[in-house]
Scaffold this active site. Structure first.
Site, PDB file in Angstrom:
ATOM      1  N   PRO A   2       0.838  -1.205   0.000  1.00  0.00           N
ATOM      2  CG  PRO A   2      -0.472  -1.438   1.893  1.00  0.00           C
ATOM      3  CD  PRO A   2       0.778  -1.939   1.252  1.00  0.00           C
ATOM      4  CE  LYS A  59       4.944   4.692   1.999  1.00  0.00           C
ATOM      5  NZ  LYS A  59       5.741   3.670   1.282  1.00  0.00           N
ATOM      6  CG  HIS A  95      -3.136 -13.765   6.198  1.00  0.00           C
ATOM      7  ND1 HIS A  95      -3.365 -13.986   4.865  1.00  0.00           N
ATOM      8  CD2 HIS A  95      -2.113 -14.587   6.541  1.00  0.00           C
ATOM      9  CE1 HIS A  95      -2.513 -14.901   4.419  1.00  0.00           C
ATOM     10  NE2 HIS A  95      -1.752 -15.290   5.415  1.00  0.00           N
ATOM     11  NE  ARG A 114       6.472 -10.771   3.444  1.00  0.00           N
ATOM     12  CZ  ARG A 114       7.207 -10.111   2.545  1.00  0.00           C
ATOM     13  NH1 ARG A 114       6.685  -9.722   1.417  1.00  0.00           N
ATOM     14  NH2 ARG A 114       8.476  -9.846   2.774  1.00  0.00           N
TER      15      ARG A 114
END
Ligand code: ZN
Length: 276
Positions: A2, A59, A95, A114
């Site tokens: 992202p 971000k 996840h 991740r």
């Protein structure tokens, strides 16, 4: 991964769904998600608090709480906050790293394949003193994103220009895709060292950083295909990429074949003819 335009899109979606709502429960399933304070402290302190606003810097995502505490999140490589209704199944149980439930029955869930995502909680004082925004450069539309402020950071560096503009302490919010696009628009080879750029080239980077990120935000970003299927949006900027992912294709400007190299460990696309 992202990038800033995707973060803006997430904020837009969350903002309309959770501002004004009161947190009723918090569940954290991933042990490294909370680095400050402790997971237990964070949970205790945010339950029964109202979310008053959502903001972003680069971000980073900031959930502003009614007592002026700030819940600070970063998506890192693969993290994503999804708004879900009470009746919704969890999108991806495997996840699922955190859930924030609201008194109205809705929730936001954090999924991260991740596992590098971040969720921290600061008091107002801690946030002002050591929030991520304190160690980051300006965003491309900030008043202090000027030639005078940026030139020394580029001109005094021997690093590759691509690595410099990816460095969040220099400019906030430029990720790998947009760095390639900015350098193509500015006709600058991504491997050139910062100290080799002239004033006009630095000005080009400043102009195109703003223009390309704003355009990507308007188009909902590029990598939205990894978003919640229910959101159903496709990042419209994908179709507007002029250099990134075009390895082996003809340059849209001069017709030469676009090359892919690695700059500072990042896959980098450029035109050997247009970008000197
Ligand atoms: Zn070209």
């Amino acid at each position: 991964m992202p990038e800033l335009p995707e973060v803006r899109t997430v904020i837009k979606i969350l903002k309309s769904s959770i501002v004004g709502e009161i947190i009723s429960d918090v569940r954290i399933f991933w042990n490294t998600l909370v680095k400050f304070p402790t997971k237990e402290d964070l949970i205790k302190r945010i339950i029964n608090k109202k979310i008053t606003d959502l903001k972003s810097f680069g971000k980073w995502i900031f959930f502003m709480l009614e007592n002026d505490d700030v819940l600070v999140s970063h998506l890192r490589m693969t993290g994503m906050w999804y708004f879900e209704k009470q009746s919704d199944q969890f999108w991806n149980q495997k996840h699922l790293h955190a859930v924030i439930d609201f008194k109205n029955g809705n929730r936001i869930s954090f999924y991260d394949s991740r596992g590098f995502g971040v969720l921290n909680l600061y008091t107002k004082e801690e946030f002002n003193l050591k929030g991520p925004q304190t160690r980051m450069g300006p965003e491309p539309w900030d008043d202090n994103f000027t030639f005078e402020n940026i030139k020394p950071k580029i001109f005094k560096s021997k690093r590759a220009i691509k690595s410099i503009i990816l460095d969040q302490s220099v400019i906030s919010g430029i990720g790998n895709i947009y760095a390639d696009e900015i350098l193509f628009a500015s006709s600058i080879n991504p491997e050139r060292s910062g100290d080799s750029l002239n004033d006009n080239e630095i000005k080009q980077i400043i102009i195109h950083s703003k223009k390309i990120l704003e355009d990507a935000i308007l188009n909902g970003g590029t990598t939205i295909h990894s978003y919640h299927p229910k959101i159903g949006e496709t990042g419209g900027f994908q179709d507007k990429l002029k250099i990134h992912l075009r390895k082996g294709k003809e340059c849209l400007r001069c017709g030469k074949i676009v090359m892919k190299i690695r700059v500072g460990e990042r896959g980098t696309y450029f035109c050997p003819q247009c970008q000197k």
